[in-house]
Structures are given as C-alpha cells and as structure tokens.
Design a protein around this motif. Structure first.
Motif, short mmCIF file in Angstrom:
data_model
loop_
_atom_site.label_atom_id
_atom_site.label_comp_id
_atom_site.label_asym_id
_atom_site.label_seq_id
_atom_site.Cartn_x
_atom_site.Cartn_y
_atom_site.Cartn_z
N GLY A 176 0.81 -1.21 0.00
CA GLY A 176 0.00 0.00 0.00
C GLY A 176 0.85 1.27 0.00
N TYR A 177 0.17 2.38 -0.04
CA TYR A 177 0.82 3.68 -0.12
C TYR A 177 0.25 4.57 0.97
N LEU A 178 1.15 5.29 1.71
CA LEU A 178 0.71 6.20 2.75
C LEU A 178 0.39 7.56 2.12
N ASN A 179 -0.88 7.88 2.07
CA ASN A 179 -1.33 9.16 1.55
C ASN A 179 -1.36 10.17 2.70
N ARG A 180 -0.38 11.07 2.74
CA ARG A 180 -0.32 12.11 3.78
C ARG A 180 -1.22 13.26 3.36
N ILE A 181 -2.44 13.27 3.88
CA ILE A 181 -3.44 14.24 3.45
C ILE A 181 -3.20 15.60 4.07
N ARG A 182 -2.81 15.62 5.35
CA ARG A 182 -2.56 16.88 6.04
C ARG A 182 -1.13 16.90 6.58
N PRO A 183 -0.30 17.84 6.15
CA PRO A 183 1.06 17.91 6.67
C PRO A 183 1.14 18.56 8.04
N SER A 184 0.06 19.24 8.45
CA SER A 184 0.06 19.93 9.74
C SER A 184 -1.37 20.14 10.21
N VAL A 200 2.31 11.03 14.50
CA VAL A 200 1.12 10.26 14.17
C VAL A 200 1.55 8.83 13.90
N ASP A 201 1.07 7.89 14.70
CA ASP A 201 1.48 6.49 14.61
C ASP A 201 0.62 5.74 13.59
N VAL A 202 1.28 5.24 12.54
CA VAL A 202 0.56 4.49 11.51
C VAL A 202 0.92 3.00 11.54
N SER A 203 1.55 2.57 12.62
CA SER A 203 2.09 1.20 12.68
C SER A 203 1.02 0.12 12.67
N ASN A 204 -0.23 0.47 12.98
CA ASN A 204 -1.29 -0.55 13.02
C ASN A 204 -2.29 -0.43 11.87
N LEU A 205 -2.01 0.42 10.91
CA LEU A 205 -2.97 0.66 9.84
C LEU A 205 -2.84 -0.38 8.73
N ASP A 206 -4.00 -0.81 8.23
CA ASP A 206 -4.04 -1.71 7.09
C ASP A 206 -4.56 -0.92 5.89
N ILE A 207 -4.58 -1.53 4.73
CA ILE A 207 -5.06 -0.86 3.53
C ILE A 207 -6.52 -0.42 3.72
N GLY A 208 -6.78 0.83 3.44
CA GLY A 208 -8.11 1.39 3.62
C GLY A 208 -8.30 2.10 4.95
N CYS A 234 -4.38 11.18 7.24
CA CYS A 234 -3.65 10.24 6.39
C CYS A 234 -4.52 9.01 6.13
N LYS A 235 -4.13 8.25 5.11
CA LYS A 235 -4.86 7.04 4.75
C LYS A 235 -3.92 6.08 4.03
N ILE A 236 -4.09 4.77 4.29
CA ILE A 236 -3.33 3.76 3.57
C ILE A 236 -4.13 3.39 2.32
N VAL A 237 -3.55 3.70 1.16
CA VAL A 237 -4.23 3.50 -0.11
C VAL A 237 -3.62 2.30 -0.83
N ALA A 238 -4.47 1.49 -1.45
CA ALA A 238 -3.97 0.36 -2.26
C ALA A 238 -3.13 0.90 -3.40
N ALA A 239 -2.04 0.21 -3.69
CA ALA A 239 -1.11 0.67 -4.71
C ALA A 239 -1.79 0.82 -6.07
N LYS A 240 -2.67 -0.14 -6.43
CA LYS A 240 -3.35 -0.09 -7.72
C LYS A 240 -4.23 1.14 -7.81
#
Length: 247
Positions: A176-184, A200-208, A234-240
């Motif tokens: 997946g891809y980490l989409n950083r929606i807000r930088p601040s 911001v801890d993203v260690s437990n995020l899955d796709i979606g 932020c959001k974890i986006v599928a690579a496709k």
C-alpha cells in the motif's frame, strides 16, 4: 598517589558531566537552542534595513500575536511591540539547528540588550517565530517576525505532523501507499505547551484505514482549530488505486 588523584579527577569530571546532562535534559525544548540576542531599533524603512544587513544584522519585530489576528489582547499592552535587530550569524546557527518545517512551531528565549555587546538587559521573554522572509534569489534571511509566547498566553500554531511506524505498518507491507493528506494541524496552544511537532502512529494501519483529526493524540490543553474534526490526516491506499488516481 598520582594514580589516586587521576582517578579522583576522572570521577569528578564524570559526575559534573552527568549533572550537566541531567540539567540539560530537564530544560524545556527552547532552552536546548540559542537564546536570541537582539537590540532595539527606533527607525524603519528599506534604507535602515539595508544598513543593518550590511552590518551583519537582521531586522526583526516581536509583538502579541493577537495584533496580527485582531483577537483579544488578554491584558498584553500594544506597547510590547518591539522593533529589533538580531545577529545574522546567530540566526543562521539557529536555522541550521532546527529543521525548517519545525521553526515556526518552536519557541525560543529572547533577550533585548541596550546595544551590541551590552550587558544591560532591557527586556526578556519567550518568542515564537511567525514568518521568516528570505530573498527569493539568494535565500538570505531579510527580516523576522516573532510573537511573544510567555507562559500564560495562548497562540495559534500550525504544528507539523510527523508520521512514524511506516516500517512495520501492515498496509504498507502489503504494497500500500501512505497518503499524507494533512502535513500539519492548527491548534490554539498555551505557550508553555507548544509542540514543535506531533507524531502520528501508523504502525497498526491496514489498507483502507485512516486516521482522523480527532484521533491525533496531543496534550489535553491544545484546542484543535478545525470546523470538521472528522477529516482524515492520512490514509493507507492500495497501490493499484493510487496508480489509477495518478493516471
């Protein structure tokens, strides 16, 4: 006997070093950096500023942030607006010691002296950088704008977000891809609790999965300045999906 004295001296140096390290670690973040030394200036204008820069100084101004936003002064007098000049070498050292994205969310001690090299202290306090104006061609700092950030006051601060845990994030491991929606995020902060950054801890995020504004953990005294706290940062986006959106 010489060995004994040598060992004793070594223990003393170690003890002093440990005490100094303990002292430094107990200081607030601003104390880890330089105390800004400034002197007052009475006049403004391009010619005056050019003369100051030719002498190795940078024009600056410090005032209550409410003067800029038109808010309640909370008892702070307009007379606390100060026209100053600062030492270019010191400002350059500060800018090198703090990552650029954290400069305007980091407070610094300020001392206003009667003159260059003077030991007479006219005023002191804590300030927050608001703007750093640079020459577009050379990148040199032209002037500085600070706000008083003394204990007990509140300031609006745009605090940078730093994302951590990407190395173990399940969604990223799946491609997946980490989409950083807000930088601040902008907060109303007590001066003594202004964070230079928010992790911001993203260690437990899955796709979606996503993290919303109100999910971001901060000091309880910070007030989020947003009309919609359910917006994602932020959001974890599928690579496709990410490739399709790019196309």
């Amino acid at each position: 006997m010489s060995r004994w004295w040598g060992a004793a001296a070594g223990r003393l140096r170690t003890a002093v070093s440990n005490r100094r390290s303990l002292y430094l670690s107990s200081l607030p973040p601003a104390a880890a950096y330089h105390t800004i030394q400034a002197i007052s200036r009475e006049f403004t204008g391009s010619k005056v500023s050019a003369r100051d820069r030719a002498q190795g100084r940078i024009p600056a101004v410090v005032f209550a942030q409410q003067l800029l936003t038109g808010g309640n002064m909370n008892g702070r007098s307009v007379s606390r607006k100060r026209l100053l000049t600062t030492e270019r070498k010191q400002i350059q050292a500060i800018l090198k010691s703090v990552e650029p994205e954290f400069i305007c969310s980091t407070t610094f001690p300020l001392q206003i002296r009667a003159g260059s090299g003077s030991s007479v202290l006219l005023e002191s306090g804590t300030v927050l950088p608001l703007k750093i104006h640079r020459d577009e061609a050379t990148g040199k700092v032209l002037n500085l704008v600070f706000a008083w950030a003394d204990e007990g006051s509140e300031l609006k601060v745009d605090v940078p977000l730093v994302f951590k845990g990407e190395d173990v994030c399940p969604g990223l491991k799946k491609g997946g891809y980490l989409n950083r929606i807000r930088p601040s995020l902008k907060f109303l902060c007590p001066a003594e609790h202004i964070p230079s950054k928010i992790e911001v801890d993203v260690s437990n995020l899955d796709i979606g999965d996503r993290i919303l504004m109100h999910d971001v953990e901060v000091h309880p005294s910070l007030k989020l300045l947003s009309k919609n706290e359910t917006m994602p940062v932020c959001k974890i986006v599928a690579a496709k999906l990410e490739r399709a959106e790019s196309g």
